[in-house]
Design a protein around this motif. Structure first.
Motif, PDB file in Angstrom:
ATOM      1  N   LEU A 190       0.848  -1.190   0.000  1.00  0.00           N
ATOM      2  CA  LEU A 190       0.000   0.000   0.000  1.00  0.00           C
ATOM      3  C   LEU A 190       0.880   1.235   0.000  1.00  0.00           C
ATOM      4  N   PHE A 191       0.400   2.278  -0.650  1.00  0.00           N
ATOM      5  CA  PHE A 191       1.181   3.501  -0.784  1.00  0.00           C
ATOM      6  C   PHE A 191       0.289   4.721  -0.571  1.00  0.00           C
ATOM      7  N   TRP A 192       0.918   5.789  -0.135  1.00  0.00           N
ATOM      8  CA  TRP A 192       0.323   7.113  -0.227  1.00  0.00           C
ATOM      9  C   TRP A 192       1.229   7.964  -1.107  1.00  0.00           C
ATOM     10  N   VAL A 209       4.967   9.246  -0.697  1.00  0.00           N
ATOM     11  CA  VAL A 209       5.041   9.742   0.677  1.00  0.00           C
ATOM     12  C   VAL A 209       5.453   8.623   1.621  1.00  0.00           C
ATOM     13  N   ILE A 210       4.793   7.476   1.483  1.00  0.00           N
ATOM     14  CA  ILE A 210       5.023   6.397   2.422  1.00  0.00           C
ATOM     15  C   ILE A 210       4.503   5.102   1.830  1.00  0.00           C
ATOM     16  N   ARG A 211       5.120   3.982   2.206  1.00  0.00           N
ATOM     17  CA  ARG A 211       4.693   2.688   1.704  1.00  0.00           C
ATOM     18  C   ARG A 211       4.614   1.698   2.851  1.00  0.00           C
ATOM     19  N   GLN A 212       3.761   0.694   2.683  1.00  0.00           N
ATOM     20  CA  GLN A 212       3.542  -0.297   3.729  1.00  0.00           C
ATOM     21  C   GLN A 212       3.450  -1.673   3.080  1.00  0.00           C
ATOM     22  N   ALA A 250       4.143   1.915   9.113  1.00  0.00           N
ATOM     23  CA  ALA A 250       5.257   2.672   8.535  1.00  0.00           C
ATOM     24  C   ALA A 250       5.206   4.125   8.992  1.00  0.00           C
ATOM     25  N   THR A 251       6.381   4.721   9.146  1.00  0.00           N
ATOM     26  CA  THR A 251       6.479   6.141   9.481  1.00  0.00           C
ATOM     27  C   THR A 251       7.603   6.759   8.649  1.00  0.00           C
ATOM     28  N   GLU A 252       7.376   8.005   8.256  1.00  0.00           N
ATOM     29  CA  GLU A 252       8.376   8.789   7.535  1.00  0.00           C
ATOM     30  C   GLU A 252       8.286  10.216   8.042  1.00  0.00           C
ATOM     31  N   ASN A 253       9.110  10.509   9.030  1.00  0.00           N
ATOM     32  CA  ASN A 253       9.126  11.863   9.617  1.00  0.00           C
ATOM     33  C   ASN A 253       7.738  12.224  10.144  1.00  0.00           C
ATOM     34  N   ARG A 254       7.087  13.229   9.558  1.00  0.00           N
ATOM     35  CA  ARG A 254       5.789  13.670  10.074  1.00  0.00           C
ATOM     36  C   ARG A 254       4.627  12.826   9.550  1.00  0.00           C
ATOM     37  N   PHE A 255       4.937  11.890   8.683  1.00  0.00           N
ATOM     38  CA  PHE A 255       3.896  11.069   8.061  1.00  0.00           C
ATOM     39  C   PHE A 255       3.917   9.668   8.674  1.00  0.00           C
ATOM     40  N   LEU A 313      13.881  -5.938  -4.556  1.00  0.00           N
ATOM     41  CA  LEU A 313      13.522  -6.348  -3.210  1.00  0.00           C
ATOM     42  C   LEU A 313      13.197  -5.123  -2.355  1.00  0.00           C
ATOM     43  N   PRO A 314      12.490  -5.339  -1.268  1.00  0.00           N
ATOM     44  CA  PRO A 314      12.258  -4.206  -0.343  1.00  0.00           C
ATOM     45  C   PRO A 314      13.586  -3.621   0.129  1.00  0.00           C
ATOM     46  N   PRO A 315      13.707  -2.374   0.499  1.00  0.00           N
ATOM     47  CA  PRO A 315      12.577  -1.492   0.766  1.00  0.00           C
ATOM     48  C   PRO A 315      11.995  -0.795  -0.448  1.00  0.00           C
ATOM     49  N   SER A 316      12.698  -0.775  -1.589  1.00  0.00           N
ATOM     50  CA  SER A 316      12.171  -0.006  -2.715  1.00  0.00           C
ATOM     51  C   SER A 316      11.324  -0.844  -3.657  1.00  0.00           C
ATOM     52  N   GLY A 317      11.368  -2.153  -3.490  1.00  0.00           N
ATOM     53  CA  GLY A 317      10.691  -3.015  -4.443  1.00  0.00           C
ATOM     54  C   GLY A 317       9.206  -2.742  -4.555  1.00  0.00           C
ATOM     55  N   ASN A 318       8.708  -2.850  -5.781  1.00  0.00           N
ATOM     56  CA  ASN A 318       7.301  -2.661  -6.091  1.00  0.00           C
ATOM     57  C   ASN A 318       6.837  -1.215  -5.986  1.00  0.00           C
ATOM     58  N   THR A 319       7.749  -0.302  -5.821  1.00  0.00           N
ATOM     59  CA  THR A 319       7.378   1.114  -5.805  1.00  0.00           C
ATOM     60  C   THR A 319       7.315   1.630  -7.232  1.00  0.00           C
ATOM     61  N   ILE A 320       6.292   2.404  -7.526  1.00  0.00           N
ATOM     62  CA  ILE A 320       6.150   3.036  -8.830  1.00  0.00           C
ATOM     63  C   ILE A 320       6.568   4.490  -8.728  1.00  0.00           C
TER      64      ILE A 320
END
Lengths: 115, 116
Positions: free
Chosen positions: A34-36, A48-51, A59-64, B98-105
């Motif tokens: 999942l992504f934002w 912004v962030i991925r899970q 997941a956390t990324e600074n203020r997000f 692979l994670p952490p960047s894997g599957n990111t568009i």
């Protein structure tokens, strides 16, 4: 087929306050991401962030940060200490952990930040 | 920031003209995508590619065509533009690693097309 729903077309937050954007999704699969994404006006769509669904920790990324509720198929985004630069369209997105699968987007939430 | 580039960023053309929107990425990603997005609206997948010589149509029907002759290049062409083609076109590529960047568009900055 997977679907992603963002029930809030628009949200507003006061600068320095906290806001939560909602996202729900529907899938019968168990292995997914999942992504934002954030899209400022006339600007590039940025992550912004991925899970990862297999991770229980949010997941956390600074203020997000996210609140990932796998059983409820909910994936909300919390923005703390909101800044004027946070104003943008926010899209929730889903993809299966499958080499060929597409990214499915929600309809977006427009976030306005008031000074 | 991802290394994916789109040109032109903004274009106004007349009805009936042929236009090609360019998209290039330097990350070596096999999978690339074209999305169409009207202002403030959701994204619709119109084309995608799994690699060289692979092209598929997306969820939203489009009169555009694409080609994938090189890994880094995924141009989109409209043979005869119409006002209904006025929209933003977003190119993207996917990290299959692979994670952490894997599957990111990752997305390009978009091409705003206006057909008059």
């Amino acid at each position: 087929a997977q679907t992603v729903t963002q029930s809030q077309p628009e949200m507003s937050v006061q600068e320095a306050e906290t806001v939560t954007l909602s996202c729900t999704y529907d899938t019968s699969e168990s292995d997914y991401y999942l992504f934002w994404y954030k899209q400022p006006p006339s600007r590039q769509m940025i992550l912004v962030i991925r899970q990862e669904a297999y991770k229980q920790q949010n997941a956390t990324e600074n203020r997000f940060s996210v609140n990932f509720q796998k059983a409820a198929k909910s994936f909300s985004l919390k923005i703390s200490d909101s800044q004027l630069g946070d104003a943008a369209m926010y899209f929730c997105a889903f993809t299966l952990n499958n080499a060929g699968n597409m990214l499915t987007f929600g309809g977006g939430t427009r976030l306005m930040v008031k000074p | 920031e991802a290394d994916i580039y789109q040109t032109p960023r903004y274009l106004v053309i007349g009805t009936g003209k042929k236009i090609t929107l360019e998209c290039s990425q330097t990350m070596g990603h096999d999978k690339m995508y074209w999305y169409q997005q009207d202002p403030g609206m959701e994204l619709h997948l119109i084309h995608y590619s799994y690699g060289v010589n692979s092209t598929e149509k997306g969820d939203l029907s489009s009169e555009s065509t694409v080609s994938r002759i090189r890994t880094e290049h995924f141009p989109l062409t409209l043979e005869s533009a119409r006002p209904s083609h006025t929209s933003q076109y977003l190119c993207a590529s996917r990290d299959s690693g692979l994670p952490p960047s894997g599957n990111t568009i990752y997305f390009g900055e978009g091409s705003w097309l206006t057909v008059v």
